[in-house]
Every structure is written in structure tokens, then in C-alpha cells.
Design a protein around this motif. Structure first.
Motif, PDB file in Angstrom:
ATOM      1  N   TRP A  27       6.721 -12.062   2.492  1.00  0.00           N
ATOM      2  CA  TRP A  27       5.496 -11.295   2.706  1.00  0.00           C
ATOM      3  C   TRP A  27       5.300 -10.273   1.592  1.00  0.00           C
ATOM      4  CZ3 TRP A  27       4.345  -6.210   3.059  1.00  0.00           C
ATOM      5  CH2 TRP A  27       3.044  -5.890   3.461  1.00  0.00           C
ATOM      6  N   LEU A  28       6.370  -9.610   1.141  1.00  0.00           N
ATOM      7  CA  LEU A  28       6.265  -8.651   0.049  1.00  0.00           C
ATOM      8  C   LEU A  28       5.718  -9.313  -1.218  1.00  0.00           C
ATOM      9  CD1 LEU A  28       9.491  -6.467   0.353  1.00  0.00           C
ATOM     10  CD2 LEU A  28       7.121  -5.679   0.518  1.00  0.00           C
ATOM     11  N   VAL A  29       6.167 -10.530  -1.489  1.00  0.00           N
ATOM     12  CA  VAL A  29       5.659 -11.265  -2.647  1.00  0.00           C
ATOM     13  C   VAL A  29       4.152 -11.476  -2.497  1.00  0.00           C
ATOM     14  CG1 VAL A  29       5.680 -13.496  -3.821  1.00  0.00           C
ATOM     15  CG2 VAL A  29       7.834 -12.404  -3.202  1.00  0.00           C
ATOM     16  N   ARG A  30       3.729 -11.940  -1.323  1.00  0.00           N
ATOM     17  CA  ARG A  30       2.303 -12.175  -1.102  1.00  0.00           C
ATOM     18  C   ARG A  30       1.523 -10.872  -1.247  1.00  0.00           C
ATOM     19  NH1 ARG A  30       3.627 -14.784   3.887  1.00  0.00           N
ATOM     20  NH2 ARG A  30       2.134 -13.358   4.894  1.00  0.00           N
ATOM     21  N   ARG A  31       2.083  -9.782  -0.732  1.00  0.00           N
ATOM     22  CA  ARG A  31       1.382  -8.496  -0.821  1.00  0.00           C
ATOM     23  C   ARG A  31       1.249  -8.040  -2.266  1.00  0.00           C
ATOM     24  NH1 ARG A  31      -1.007  -5.029  -2.017  1.00  0.00           N
ATOM     25  NH2 ARG A  31      -1.490  -3.014  -1.031  1.00  0.00           N
ATOM     26  N   LEU A  32       2.262  -8.246  -3.076  1.00  0.00           N
ATOM     27  CA  LEU A  32       2.188  -7.844  -4.476  1.00  0.00           C
ATOM     28  C   LEU A  32       1.270  -8.762  -5.284  1.00  0.00           C
ATOM     29  CD1 LEU A  32       5.911  -6.842  -5.107  1.00  0.00           C
ATOM     30  CD2 LEU A  32       3.923  -5.322  -5.079  1.00  0.00           C
ATOM     31  N   VAL A  33       1.173 -10.029  -4.876  1.00  0.00           N
ATOM     32  CA  VAL A  33       0.219 -10.922  -5.514  1.00  0.00           C
ATOM     33  C   VAL A  33      -1.204 -10.423  -5.261  1.00  0.00           C
ATOM     34  CG1 VAL A  33      -0.786 -13.242  -5.412  1.00  0.00           C
ATOM     35  CG2 VAL A  33       1.689 -12.969  -5.531  1.00  0.00           C
ATOM     36  N   THR A  38       1.986   1.364  -3.650  1.00  0.00           N
ATOM     37  CA  THR A  38       3.110   2.295  -3.643  1.00  0.00           C
ATOM     38  C   THR A  38       4.146   1.811  -2.641  1.00  0.00           C
ATOM     39  OG1 THR A  38       2.169   3.671  -1.899  1.00  0.00           O
ATOM     40  CG2 THR A  38       1.549   4.198  -4.179  1.00  0.00           C
ATOM     41  N   ALA A  39       5.342   2.412  -2.715  1.00  0.00           N
ATOM     42  CA  ALA A  39       6.400   2.061  -1.771  1.00  0.00           C
ATOM     43  C   ALA A  39       5.947   2.306  -0.339  1.00  0.00           C
ATOM     44  CB  ALA A  39       7.658   2.856  -2.084  1.00  0.00           C
ATOM     45  N   GLN A  40       5.306   3.443  -0.090  1.00  0.00           N
ATOM     46  CA  GLN A  40       4.871   3.743   1.270  1.00  0.00           C
ATOM     47  C   GLN A  40       3.796   2.773   1.742  1.00  0.00           C
ATOM     48  OE1 GLN A  40       6.489   6.132   3.158  1.00  0.00           O
ATOM     49  NE2 GLN A  40       5.389   4.979   4.749  1.00  0.00           N
ATOM     50  N   GLU A  41       2.905   2.392   0.840  1.00  0.00           N
ATOM     51  CA  GLU A  41       1.874   1.417   1.210  1.00  0.00           C
ATOM     52  C   GLU A  41       2.495   0.073   1.571  1.00  0.00           C
ATOM     53  OE1 GLU A  41      -1.931   3.054  -1.437  1.00  0.00           O
ATOM     54  OE2 GLU A  41      -0.526   1.605  -2.290  1.00  0.00           O
ATOM     55  N   LEU A  42       3.508  -0.345   0.806  1.00  0.00           N
ATOM     56  CA  LEU A  42       4.196  -1.598   1.109  1.00  0.00           C
ATOM     57  C   LEU A  42       4.882  -1.528   2.473  1.00  0.00           C
ATOM     58  CD1 LEU A  42       5.756  -2.434  -2.378  1.00  0.00           C
ATOM     59  CD2 LEU A  42       3.847  -3.610  -1.266  1.00  0.00           C
ATOM     60  N   ILE A  43       5.532  -0.413   2.738  1.00  0.00           N
ATOM     61  CA  ILE A  43       6.225  -0.244   4.020  1.00  0.00           C
ATOM     62  C   ILE A  43       5.230  -0.223   5.167  1.00  0.00           C
ATOM     63  CG2 ILE A  43       7.629   1.354   5.386  1.00  0.00           C
ATOM     64  CD1 ILE A  43       8.945   2.186   2.680  1.00  0.00           C
ATOM     65  N   ASP A  44       4.162   0.552   5.019  1.00  0.00           N
ATOM     66  CA  ASP A  44       3.157   0.648   6.077  1.00  0.00           C
ATOM     67  C   ASP A  44       2.488  -0.700   6.324  1.00  0.00           C
ATOM     68  OD1 ASP A  44       3.748   3.318   6.313  1.00  0.00           O
ATOM     69  OD2 ASP A  44       2.010   3.995   5.136  1.00  0.00           O
ATOM     70  N   ASP A  45       2.158  -1.409   5.252  1.00  0.00           N
ATOM     71  CA  ASP A  45       1.512  -2.716   5.408  1.00  0.00           C
ATOM     72  C   ASP A  45       2.458  -3.705   6.080  1.00  0.00           C
ATOM     73  OD1 ASP A  45      -0.734  -1.711   4.232  1.00  0.00           O
ATOM     74  OD2 ASP A  45      -0.468  -2.752   2.313  1.00  0.00           O
ATOM     75  N   ALA A  46       3.750  -3.647   5.722  1.00  0.00           N
ATOM     76  CA  ALA A  46       4.732  -4.541   6.348  1.00  0.00           C
ATOM     77  C   ALA A  46       4.852  -4.254   7.833  1.00  0.00           C
ATOM     78  CB  ALA A  46       6.077  -4.401   5.657  1.00  0.00           C
ATOM     79  N   ARG A  47       4.874  -3.002   8.194  1.00  0.00           N
ATOM     80  CA  ARG A  47       4.975  -2.648   9.611  1.00  0.00           C
ATOM     81  C   ARG A  47       3.737  -3.075  10.395  1.00  0.00           C
ATOM     82  NH1 ARG A  47       7.835   3.284   8.542  1.00  0.00           N
ATOM     83  NH2 ARG A  47       9.992   2.520   8.689  1.00  0.00           N
ATOM     84  N   LEU A  63      13.513  -1.291   1.127  1.00  0.00           N
ATOM     85  CA  LEU A  63      12.464  -1.866   0.284  1.00  0.00           C
ATOM     86  C   LEU A  63      12.975  -2.098  -1.130  1.00  0.00           C
ATOM     87  CD1 LEU A  63       9.469  -2.638  -0.272  1.00  0.00           C
ATOM     88  CD2 LEU A  63       9.077  -0.234  -0.830  1.00  0.00           C
ATOM     89  N   ASN A  64      13.673  -1.123  -1.696  1.00  0.00           N
ATOM     90  CA  ASN A  64      14.226  -1.292  -3.040  1.00  0.00           C
ATOM     91  C   ASN A  64      15.193  -2.459  -3.094  1.00  0.00           C
ATOM     92  OD1 ASN A  64      12.764   0.835  -4.131  1.00  0.00           O
ATOM     93  ND2 ASN A  64      14.336   2.353  -3.633  1.00  0.00           N
ATOM     94  N   HIS A  65      15.961  -2.641  -2.024  1.00  0.00           N
ATOM     95  CA  HIS A  65      16.888  -3.779  -1.975  1.00  0.00           C
ATOM     96  C   HIS A  65      16.114  -5.092  -1.935  1.00  0.00           C
ATOM     97  CE1 HIS A  65      20.585  -5.925  -1.282  1.00  0.00           C
ATOM     98  NE2 HIS A  65      20.082  -6.468  -0.163  1.00  0.00           N
ATOM     99  N   ASP A  66      15.042  -5.110  -1.158  1.00  0.00           N
ATOM    100  CA  ASP A  66      14.204  -6.321  -1.097  1.00  0.00           C
ATOM    101  C   ASP A  66      13.642  -6.663  -2.471  1.00  0.00           C
ATOM    102  OD1 ASP A  66      14.599  -6.702   1.591  1.00  0.00           O
ATOM    103  OD2 ASP A  66      12.692  -5.805   2.205  1.00  0.00           O
ATOM    104  N   LEU A  67      13.109  -5.650  -3.160  1.00  0.00           N
ATOM    105  CA  LEU A  67      12.509  -5.898  -4.468  1.00  0.00           C
ATOM    106  C   LEU A  67      13.545  -6.384  -5.467  1.00  0.00           C
ATOM    107  CD1 LEU A  67      10.108  -2.815  -4.710  1.00  0.00           C
ATOM    108  CD2 LEU A  67       9.513  -5.175  -4.118  1.00  0.00           C
TER     109      LEU A  67
END
Length: 338
Positions: A27-33, A38-47, A63-67
């Protein structure tokens, strides 16, 4: 709740399953595509996409570990730029899309077609096509770059183009807000800028020009007031566009419809493969090779433009207004060709 399983560590805690971790990273890959975040936006969107427990309390570390794992697994480049947003700079082996050879040919044709910015949304289309190409595996991009010749689409080159910022403002307000602008009309001297107030409904591209299809509510020419008018967008004076705050009615006013009837001579119609330019067209072919077409139009000016393409091989029979327009144009042309 997020799927969990016992941890093998000494603490006897819990950890998320490898399946859920994989889904989260995908999902993180799709979101970055989709675009930088920002890190917080990625976390909030994932939740929001999963549930609140998709990341633990120390979400930034996770999140940093995922990236890092995404970088290691796919060899892609994810950078954190100055504004704090993470950006997927290079896709590496993230081959999220593959296309057959015929589809690559189609994609190449679309790139060629929209390279000339023939439509108001050409830049957006070009950006979308670039995104699709970037998602292809490297070996398929090579095939794409060597795609065969395309069907060519001829469009005239323009000496002027619509202001892109103004065009986008018009697009955002179609069917929503009344517009005011100054306009350089063919009915007035070149140095005169006319004031118009309109109800905008559509943008259309015809013969290389972009038009605003709108109802003229106020203007200097009485014959067009309360009628649909196609305004050349490049003739709207940049900087003069004003958007009124009030909302337009939800339904556009009805358009006047004319029945058009015209005759085509045998040199044009005898093969029985003529173009039907107007809605509701019906054709009667005659023994001598000629044809009579009955149809409808909401724009007599455009109907004249179309039927003049047939030159001496066309005779307009109705409506009387269009017959007179054709007759006037022919008379004026005779002045240029005595």
C-alpha cells in the motif's frame, strides 16, 4: 483490529503478521506512486486505509523500516525532500504494470497524439501517460520506445493559444458559476475589447481551436444575448476573467434545434460512403448518384462551416436561415473572385 501473532523475542510481546506487513508495504508503494507525502501523511493515510492499529505507537520508526525494506526489495529510490515529503524518484524494479505489444503501440500513439497539446487537458493527459510509462518494466519500456508508426492526426498549427491558467479557471467553473470577461470578437474592430457575461457549460475543441460553450447573458450584440455562443478561449483577454460568487441553476437552458436538409451531387455521394456530420441524420440515395440528407443542428454557424466543405457539390434546402447564410457567403466570395 490488525492481525497479530506472538513475537519470538524475549519480551513475549506481539508483532504484526508477515501478510499484513506485506500488504502495508505494498500500500505504501501505491501511495507514493500517487504522489509525494510527509511521514505523518503516510501514517494517517495508512490508518484510514486499514485501521488505526496498522502502525504501532512508534509509527515513525515502523514507517522508516517499511521504506528501507521497500528500497532493499525493489531497488527503488525514495527520497525525503526539503519540504519533508517522501518522493518515489526512481521505480527500480517496481514493475507494477505490464502491457502487451499491441497495448504498447496504443500507448505510443497516445503519447504522439497529445504531444501537440490539441486539447485543453493535454498537459494532464501527458502527465498520466508519463506515469504509466514509468510503471513499466525496463525491458517493456525498450519495446515501447521502438513502437511502430502510428495513425497520424492532422491538426492546424495555431498562431495563438489559450492562457493555461485562465483555461483551468474556466474549466473549474463550468456549470457552476457565471463568468465575466473581455473578449476580442470578429464582430468588432481588432482593438475593441467587448464586455461579456456568460453562463459557461462546456469546453470543446474544433479545428485546432478551444471554445467555451456558454449562454451569453450580457454583451454588446443583441442577436447573441440569451443564446448559446461558442467563444474562442484564446480571444478572451487574459486577466479579465471574473468569477461571480453566486451559483448557476443546476440545469442548462434548452437549445434551439433546427432541421437541416441538404443535397449532395453525384461526385460526392455516388459511392454511398458519405460522412454524416449532424445528429439524427437520415439519407436518401437517388438513382443519379446524388443524395439528400435530413438532420438536426443547434448551431447554424457551424453547419455552414461544415457544408461549405462540399463546395459546389452541395445545395442547402432548409432551414431558410441557413440557406440565406450560404447565399450571403457565396455572394461575398464572388467579390473576392470577380
Amino acid at each position: 483490529m490488525a492481525e497479530q501473532e506472538p513475537s519470538s523475542g524475549r519480551g513475549g510481546g506481539i508483532r504484526r503478521s508477515s501478510k499484513l506487513t506485506f500488504q502495508r508495504r505494498l500500500w505504501l508503494v501505491r501511495r507514493l506512486v500517487r504522489g509525494p507525502a510527509t511521514a505523518q501523511e503516510l501514517i494517517d493515510d495508512a490508518r484510514r486505509a486499514f485501521d488505526h492499529d496498522i502502525y504501532p505507537a512508534n509509527a515513525t520508526i515502523a514507517l522508516n523500516h517499511d521504506l528501507a525494506e521497500i528500497r532493499n526489495l525493489f531497488g527503488c529510490t525514495i527520497k525525503r525532500v526539503r519540504n519533508g515529503r517522501y518522493t518515489l524518484v526512481d521505480y527500480g524494479e517496481l514493475a507494477l504494470l505490464d502491457l502487451a505489444d499491441a497495448e504498447l503501440d496504443t500507448l505510443s500513439f497516445l503519447v504522439t497524439l497529445f504531444a501537440d497539446a490539441i486539447t485543453p487537458n493535454a498537459r494532464s493527459v501527458q502527465g498520466l501517460l508519463d506515469r504509466i510509462i514509468a510503471l513499466l518494466p525496463s525491458e517493456r519500456r525498450v519495446v515501447f520506445e521502438h513502437a511502430g508508426p502510428h495513425v497520424s492526426v492532422e491538426t492546424p498549427a495555431m498562431t495563438s493559444k489559450p492562457d493555461p491558467t485562465m483555461l483551468e479557471r474556466i474549466r473549474r467553473n463550468l456549470g457552476r458559476h457565471y463568468l465575466r470577461f473581455r473578449y476580442r470578437s470578429t464582430h468588432s474592430p481588432a482593438q475593441i475589447e467587448e464586455e461579456h457575461r456568460v453562463a459557461p457549460y462546456h469546453l470543446l475543441v474544433r479545428d485546432g481551436h478551444t471554445y467555451l460553450d456558454a449562454v451569453c447573458l450580457a454583451g454588446p450584440h443583441a442577436e447573441i444575448v440569451n443564446r448559446y455562443v461558442n467563444y474562442r478561449v484564446d480571444r478572451i483577454v487574459p486577466g479579465s476573467l471574473m468569477v461571480e460568487p453566486g451559483r448557476m441553476p443546476p440545469a442548462p437552458p434548452p437549445r434551439r434545434v433546427w432541421q437541416v436538409r441538404y443535397w449532395l451531387a453525384p461526385p460526392v455521394a455516388q459511392q454511398r460512403d458519405i460522412a454524416l456530420w449532424f445528429p439524427g441524420s437520415t439519407v436518401v440515395f437517388f438513382a443519379d448518384g446524388s443524395a439528400e440528407i435530413t438532420a438536426e443542428t443547434t448551431d447554424l454557424w457551424q453547419a455552414r462551416q461544415i457544408l461549405f466543405r462540399y463546395r459546389e457539390h452541395c445545395r442547402v434546402l432548409e432551414p431558410p436561415e441557413l440557406v440565406q447564410m450560404m447565399r450571403t457567403s457565396v455572394q461575398q466570395m464572388q467579390e473576392y473572385y470577380p
